[in-house]
Motif scaffolding. Structure first.
Motif, short mmCIF file in Angstrom:
data_model
loop_
_atom_site.label_atom_id
_atom_site.label_comp_id
_atom_site.label_asym_id
_atom_site.label_seq_id
_atom_site.Cartn_x
_atom_site.Cartn_y
_atom_site.Cartn_z
N LEU A 20 46.76 47.31 40.08
CA LEU A 20 47.17 46.12 39.33
C LEU A 20 47.55 44.95 40.23
N ALA A 21 47.27 45.05 41.54
CA ALA A 21 47.60 43.93 42.42
C ALA A 21 46.60 42.79 42.20
N GLU A 22 46.89 41.64 42.80
CA GLU A 22 45.92 40.54 42.76
C GLU A 22 44.73 40.89 43.65
N GLY A 23 43.67 40.13 43.53
CA GLY A 23 42.50 40.35 44.40
C GLY A 23 41.63 41.48 43.89
N ILE A 24 41.29 42.41 44.76
CA ILE A 24 40.34 43.48 44.44
C ILE A 24 40.82 44.32 43.26
N ASP A 25 42.12 44.69 43.25
CA ASP A 25 42.63 45.54 42.17
C ASP A 25 42.37 44.90 40.81
N GLY A 26 42.78 43.64 40.67
CA GLY A 26 42.63 42.95 39.40
C GLY A 26 41.17 42.88 38.98
N ALA A 27 40.29 42.57 39.94
CA ALA A 27 38.86 42.46 39.62
C ALA A 27 38.30 43.80 39.17
N ALA A 28 38.76 44.88 39.80
CA ALA A 28 38.28 46.22 39.42
C ALA A 28 38.72 46.54 38.00
N HIS A 29 40.00 46.27 37.67
CA HIS A 29 40.47 46.52 36.30
C HIS A 29 39.67 45.70 35.30
#
Lengths: 365, 365
Positions: A149-158
């Motif tokens: 749920l972090a910004e960057g890669i995490d958010g894009a993956a979700h």
């Protein structure tokens, strides 16, 4: 034992300070739960001081009540102890699984084949696009995407996973709040179409030290971890190391050797991680390692789990509309406490759901 | 036996048609050279027909004379048979070394630690820049860069190597011509500061079928092969496969998974090639595998050359601080034009450097 009593005890054990998680896990492993609290009352839990026995038996009731209020405030909220059948087996297998898992959303999802996607918070546009596209492709193929749920890669993956399927966010604070705050709407979508997961009590805020601990759950819930972008000291490298220690496959996406956001990915590949050039490659690698159950779940994603459970005796006593507990008691001709216990178990197994006014049946036989 | 007679025989054997290279190598291996031609005269070379014996003893003299004319036209031209001490040992070790090596330039260079750099002809600008920079860095560290004189990555690697050091081009046609023609000037520079190498007679033109054969010499002359860019069906993948078969280390440079020029590199890494993120990493990997002789050649690449040079007469006339040319003239009592010429030579040999205000001395004697 009533459901809330059981939970109170798990919460008391979880909250006990001065005793590390590994020690608590060893105690729970060594002593059957039925004897655990008898021994606690007699001050006979090995290695615990008198004060610690007392803290266990007389925990902070206010904090526990706040946590149980969170649980009861929403039927999508769950607190799942280590020994509960809803606890995800792949996470239970790691060396240091959380005693309690707080979930907002669908806990069944945590039993499905899953891949973690992680990477830099200050990711490149290309990295975010790749994460989003691969997450969409992988969910279309039946995989659940786990991230932080972090910004960057995490958010894009979700985001990519939510376009066609489901996703699991493992968070570094309690589920009563969202960190980072700008992912509040994303977190709400995940509760509806996936599961938010934390080992922290709902009222606990985000702290720097939480994130490395969070990472072991990200990899623990996953068959493999894909590192999309990672600088030299990226937290994603911790996740990759934990994943390797947990026996999970580690994949890293390559990029230009001049891009500082890929240094970590390239190091991982040099140290033995698999180079991921395509999401389908990754899956081929992992399919060989899946258990038959997990493979079946992949082929028939939603129908399996329930079919394998024996049909509960009480099932026909609960209607597809809200059915008061009194009605269930009357129909079944069983004592109230037996009915309540069975309804709780049926709820855990996904046959019925607690709703205002009683219980509602969710499935046929 | 006179040198040209010996060469004539090697050329005759090399030219013999209907007998493959491996068979020729087996004959040369099995029969001492001193007996070889006696047996040929008696028609007793095993497996060769009467006509083949005749062809061996009565070769195409015109073709041989043309080749010997090429040899004698320039002191930098060499024809090196397999058994010659100038034949590079690393190439002799492969399964199918050329019987004869045609060289334009310095054949000693073929005995020094070398790395091949190969890649696409239609390379990206980033790929060409990386090839040029890495080649420069590697030559500064004492390595020779081997490549195929093709456009794209090959050309950039040769250029980078020539900036500070030496390079070897292995060519798909005879050394009497240059392919591609636009690399004519580059080929001339390599003759002066390196070595052009071919197994084809000087008059032979470039043919499609020559290039895969050429590639085994590129890798055979090198301790390792760096694939900088390679598409799905790139000739560089052949070089990489040959290098692996020859027991040479294969490195591949990663890039974006969306870049078709990197697909081949990523496949190589997935199949076991080492990911190359930095030229220094590559060298560390290879140093462990070098022989003592090769290591010594590497450790003193520049000091050796300089030490073996005679100390220039003018050296004591240049101080370790900036020394005006007039002062050098006054001290040396030589004409200005002679002093300027010698200073330029001293600069090329690394004794002095031109600085604002004159020259500064860089080394003792």
């Amino acid at each position: 034992m009533a459901k809330s009593d059981l939970l109170t005890r798990w919460l008391a054990l979880d909250a006990l300070s001065g005793v590390g998680l590994v020690r608590k896990l060893a105690l729970v492993e060594a002593i059957p739960w039925s004897q655990f609290w008898e021994r606690a009352k007699r001050g006979r839990l090995p290695g615990l001081s008198e004060a610690q026995h007392r803290a266990l038996l007389e925990p902070d009731q206010a904090a526990i009540q706040r946590t149980l209020s969170w649980l009861n405030s929403n039927p999508q909220h769950h607190i799942i102890p280590l020994t509960d059948s809803r606890y995800p087996p792949s996470l239970r297998n790691i060396a240091d699984p959380p005693l309690l898992l707080f979930v907002a959303g669908d806990p069944d999802l945590l039993h499905r084949p899953a891949l973690a996607m992680v990477g830099s918070r200050n990711a490149s546009l290309a990295g975010r696009q790749l994460a989003q596209q691969w997450a969409r492709t992988l969910t279309e193929l039946g995989w659940t995407i786990v991230s932080g749920l972090a910004e960057g890669i995490d958010g894009a993956a979700h985001q990519g996973a939510l376009e066609q399927g489901q996703t699991v966010s493992v968070e570094g604070c309690g589920l009563g709040s969202v960190y980072p705050a700008r992912h509040r709407a994303l977190a709400q979508s995940i509760t509806q179409n996936g599961a938010r997961v934390s080992e922290f009590w709902p009222g606990v805020g985000a702290r720097r030290s939480h994130f490395p601990r969070r990472n072991r759950i990200v990899s623990g819930l996953s068959q493999g971890v894909i590192v999309v972008e990672a600088g030299l000291r990226s937290g994603s490298l911790i996740t990759a190391r934990l994943a390797a220690e947990q026996g999970r496959e580690v994949f890293a996406v390559p990029g230009s050797v001049l891009d500082p956001n890929r240094i970590g990915c390239h190091q991982l590949i040099q140290q033995g991680a698999k180079l991921a050039s395509d999401p389908v490659d990754i899956i081929e690698e992992l399919l060989l390692q899946l258990s038959t159950d997990a493979l079946n779940a992949l082929i028939r994603p939603t129908t399996m789990d329930v079919e394998s459970l024996p049909v509960p005796a009480l099932l026909d006593s609960v209607d597809y509309d809200a059915t008061p507990v009194d009605d269930v008691v009357a129909r079944s001709q069983l004592p109230v406490d037996v009915v309540l216990e069975q309804l709780t178990e049926m709820e855990l197994d996904g046959w019925v759901a607690a709703v205002p006014g009683g219980y509602v049946r969710l499935r046929g036989k």
